[in-house]
Write an enzyme that holds these catalytic residues in place. Sequence first.
Site, PDB file in Angstrom:
ATOM      1  N   LYS A  22      16.798   7.451 -18.899  1.00  0.00           N
ATOM      2  CA  LYS A  22      18.213   7.080 -18.927  1.00  0.00           C
ATOM      3  C   LYS A  22      19.018   8.084 -19.749  1.00  0.00           C
ATOM      4  CE  LYS A  22      19.062   2.728 -18.850  1.00  0.00           C
ATOM      5  NZ  LYS A  22      18.375   1.608 -19.472  1.00  0.00           N
ATOM      6  N   ARG A  92      20.570   0.446 -25.650  1.00  0.00           N
ATOM      7  CA  ARG A  92      19.562   0.237 -24.590  1.00  0.00           C
ATOM      8  C   ARG A  92      18.331   1.083 -24.852  1.00  0.00           C
ATOM      9  NH1 ARG A  92      24.462   0.557 -21.285  1.00  0.00           N
ATOM     10  NH2 ARG A  92      24.555  -1.240 -19.883  1.00  0.00           N
ATOM     11  N   GLY A 101      12.888  -4.264 -17.848  1.00  0.00           N
ATOM     12  CA  GLY A 101      12.628  -5.556 -18.470  1.00  0.00           C
ATOM     13  C   GLY A 101      11.877  -5.454 -19.779  1.00  0.00           C
ATOM     14  N   MET A 103      13.007  -4.286 -22.658  1.00  0.00           N
ATOM     15  CA  MET A 103      13.891  -4.839 -23.682  1.00  0.00           C
ATOM     16  C   MET A 103      15.252  -5.109 -23.081  1.00  0.00           C
ATOM     17  SD  MET A 103      15.255  -3.521 -27.284  1.00  0.00           S
ATOM     18  CE  MET A 103      16.918  -3.507 -26.706  1.00  0.00           C
ATOM     19  N   ARG A 336      23.626   6.513  -8.914  1.00  0.00           N
ATOM     20  CA  ARG A 336      22.232   6.586  -8.447  1.00  0.00           C
ATOM     21  C   ARG A 336      22.262   6.762  -6.937  1.00  0.00           C
ATOM     22  NH1 ARG A 336      21.381   0.286  -9.985  1.00  0.00           N
ATOM     23  NH2 ARG A 336      23.137  -0.423  -8.780  1.00  0.00           N
ATOM     24  N   HIS A 452      -5.283 -12.629  20.471  1.00  0.00           N
ATOM     25  CA  HIS A 452      -4.857 -12.310  21.830  1.00  0.00           C
ATOM     26  C   HIS A 452      -3.343 -12.198  21.916  1.00  0.00           C
ATOM     27  CE1 HIS A 452      -3.725 -13.513  25.979  1.00  0.00           C
ATOM     28  NE2 HIS A 452      -4.672 -12.638  26.286  1.00  0.00           N
ATOM     29  N   SER A 768     -12.187   9.745  19.181  1.00  0.00           N
ATOM     30  CA  SER A 768     -10.962   9.036  18.821  1.00  0.00           C
ATOM     31  C   SER A 768     -11.364   7.950  17.826  1.00  0.00           C
ATOM     32  CB  SER A 768     -10.320   8.420  20.061  1.00  0.00           C
ATOM     33  OG  SER A 768      -9.154   7.737  19.688  1.00  0.00           O
ATOM     34  N   CYS A 836      -6.684   6.111  17.141  1.00  0.00           N
ATOM     35  CA  CYS A 836      -5.956   5.206  18.030  1.00  0.00           C
ATOM     36  C   CYS A 836      -5.940   3.776  17.500  1.00  0.00           C
ATOM     37  CB  CYS A 836      -6.528   5.254  19.434  1.00  0.00           C
ATOM     38  SG  CYS A 836      -8.232   4.706  19.520  1.00  0.00           S
ATOM     39  N   TYR A 856      -4.307  14.586  16.742  1.00  0.00           N
ATOM     40  CA  TYR A 856      -3.186  13.714  17.124  1.00  0.00           C
ATOM     41  C   TYR A 856      -3.366  12.298  16.577  1.00  0.00           C
ATOM     42  CZ  TYR A 856      -6.367  11.730  20.579  1.00  0.00           C
ATOM     43  OH  TYR A 856      -7.432  11.107  21.167  1.00  0.00           O
TER      44      TYR A 856
HETATM   45  C1  PEP Z   1      -9.943   0.215  17.243  1.00  0.00           C
HETATM   46  O1  PEP Z   1     -10.964  -0.429  17.051  1.00  0.00           O
HETATM   47  O2  PEP Z   1      -9.332   0.836  16.362  1.00  0.00           O
HETATM   48  C2  PEP Z   1      -9.353   0.276  18.590  1.00  0.00           C
HETATM   49  C3  PEP Z   1      -8.325   1.026  18.845  1.00  0.00           C
HETATM   50  O3  PEP Z   1      -9.896  -0.562  19.495  1.00  0.00           O
HETATM   51  P1  PEP Z   1      -9.461  -2.095  19.636  1.00  0.00           P
HETATM   52  O4  PEP Z   1      -8.344  -2.352  18.692  1.00  0.00           O
HETATM   53  O5  PEP Z   1      -9.067  -2.278  21.050  1.00  0.00           O
HETATM   54  O6  PEP Z   1     -10.723  -2.786  19.275  1.00  0.00           O
END
Ligand code: PEP
Length: 889
Positions: A22, A92, A101, A103, A336, A452, A768, A836, A856
Amino acid sequence: MKKFVYLFNEGNSEMRNLLGGKGANLAEMTKIGLPVPFGFTISTEACNAYYENNQSISSEIQNQVLQALSELEAETGKKLGNPANPLLVSVRSGAVFSMPGMMDTILNLGMNDETVEGMATLTNNPRFAYDSYRRFIQMFSDVVLDVDTFFFERLLEETRENKGYSSDPELTAEDWKEVIVGYKQIVKKHTRKSFPQDPKEQLFLSINAVFDSWNNQRAIVYRRLNKIPGHLGTAVNIQSMVFGNMGNDCGTGVAFTRDPSTGENRLYGEYLINAQGEDVVAGIRTPQPIHTLKQEMPEVYQQFSDTCKVLEQHYRDMQDIEFTVERGQLFILQTRNGKRTAQAAIRVAVEMVKEGIINKDEALLRVDPDQLNQLLHRRIDDKFERTQLAKGLPASPGAATGSVVFDADEAEILAKDGKKVILVRPETTPDDIHGIVASQAVITSRGGMTSHAAVVARGMGKACICGCEAIKIDLAAKEFYVGESVVKEGDIITIDGGTGEVMLGEIPMIEPELSNEFQQLLVWADEVRQLGVRTNADNPEDSQKAREFGAEGIGLCRTEHMFMDPTRVPLVQEMILAENYDERQIALSKLLPLQQGDFEGILEAMQGFPVTIRLLDPPLHEFLPDKEELIVECTKLQITNPNSEELKAKELLLKKVRQLDEFNPMLGHRGCRLGMIYPEIYEMQAKAIFYAVATLADKGVEAKPEIMIPLVGHVNELKQMRQLVIDAANLVKEETGREFVYTVGTMVEVPRAALTADQIAEEADFFSFGTNDLTQTTFGYSRDDAEGKFLQAYIENKVLPDNPFAVLDREGVGKLVETGVRLGRQTKPELKTGICGEHGGEKSSIEFCYQTGLDYVSCSPYRVPIARLAAAQATIRFSEKDVETLVVK
Ligand code: PEP
Ligand code: MG
């Protein structure tokens, strides 16, 4: 002689270690010529000296404080304790690292029985003066004299009751005078001394208290939790008070240098004439918009707007400024970086580049990828108030309004009539899919973030709340309860899938928008980033949307979602119920053209970008009806229609369901283990892919399939499945005369695959990382059970820093990913690697993927812009990690 006390004009922002955060800031603002109320800072070294000197302030430091005080008095023309023109100050603490917090602040120090009279005359507002004095006594007693605030509050409450008032503003100046007498008695009783009247005594007692507070219990615990070393000490800031309520040439306000909700470059804020900060916050009087200050105080306005420009140039960001005008003179109390909406963050960042204030890299770092979520889904208009009815897991972001329906068929019928519905179920199964398609959103009272309903809704970009246990669903009565409230079928509700909130009635929404500035920022992100960004999509619509959002291919096409389509479930069940290979082939041959059509649609939508198609992953029982329900149905039929064909069919189904029942489906007969035991299923899928490529080639559409085998744990699994794919390709090649360009790779989603990646890479063109399953198998958690039962407690108790299913656990799961990449590339340097799992759309995990050298990330379509930005940020941060100022947390 060592210097322990620094006037604000003697420091700068570099001196944090000595002046605290400060103090360094106040000095910096003073240095750049801002009208900051003057003051001085007692250094952190003075704090350490205080402890070395048996918790007392040495005479040397006392003298330096008194010297600074007289310079402060000279600068302000006021004097501590002088009733005619009293100097009042705030005291302060100010540690090197912010310790909120630790003081409480002491305001209006310097008030006593005499100066209060002076203030009453000067402000022409005795009520204000006495109220300030009693606040000072209360604050000072609490913080410095250790007298519990409770005693003061109790007296105040008694006074209000005796006088028949309901709130403090009703007390008059005379009333406050009486309260002050009572307050002083409380102090006397508890400290056996009178309330200190000498302002210098008040000052030194306060400084002592701040130094002592460095080692109070709260501060010690806070430091331990935040790993702040104890030897740093705290600074103390003494700053002159300014008053916006001394007359009509005074005022106070708060302003942003740009509009924090749209980002437009204009002053945005409000102020009140003849008022103090609290009045603006308390909402007792309605403040004026800042631009009317131009008429009321033209010079002050001009000075203020010039100051705003200086501040933006200096701090190189939009500022949120508190200011006070005391007798026509402008003071800046605080500045700020201003909080802003996602929309404003983007616009401010892009425009500041165009104005030459920041560069493109800084602009990219200014926008938090998480915030973008707000802009990529329909969302509730924040202008409208929301009253929460229940809260569940935020399974899929977005907001929706509709009438409640408890049954998928009913949802479909109502939707056909043009009604907007929200499907509410204990949980959903593949049988409900048509209801999910027809609904605006889904709520389930059970199930987690990978249930699901959650997976399907996310894939469709539909809002979804799962595990909303507060709602008790009575399917028979077609209603649900939350405590006393009953919501019946047809009642309108609104949900926010991003927060998990369920609300009654309709709340207006805002459509998602990709503004020009947003697109500009993403173009800059693409110029910088080195990580590819793909999408997880399994239908042409999602693929198309992802392309619009900038996806450069599909990183995961889950083929099971195609099997879950209600028109296909009977065929899938026929395949599962087949007694032998030939019967299974018949069912599969019916599925093949349907799958081929799916692949044609997706490959066409991706226009030659790579498409990773994963062969079937979930256990087969997921495509069969629920066991308990089947038992009930069979029992009923045994009574009502014991010899019927229907009963026979159901019993057969039940037998199969029982056969396929598993103790641990997550670790059971799924992934490539299906292909190993029923190779004909994978063969059908592989052939469907190549037929689709051949058909598209006839139309002149290029397609690049990458065929992915799930859940591989041993190289022999992949070896066999890879051969199966190659055979299918050769077969279709012979039939169609087409040559195919394709690759075969694997998901890495069990630890053994990562640990033996050198062997597995012999058979793989790409890896992946399926970090959803890899997180489950590394921790040994089943996600739905963990999230529903103990994970929240783990996070709250800091056993885990984050939910590892949302933010990649670098130390464990991350180590396996690193190992997998390293061993894989050891065998095959050109091995392509991606991720993924859901982590592919989360900023910290994306940063990790970049650092680990993946090629990726792949995420759901709506997260593609987030991933593009996060990937750019990772590149900038990692390559310029020393440039700390660039990094906006
Ligand atoms: C995972 O397991 O990260 C994946 C992409 O497969 P799922 O989520 O379909 O099991
Ligand atoms: Mg998986």
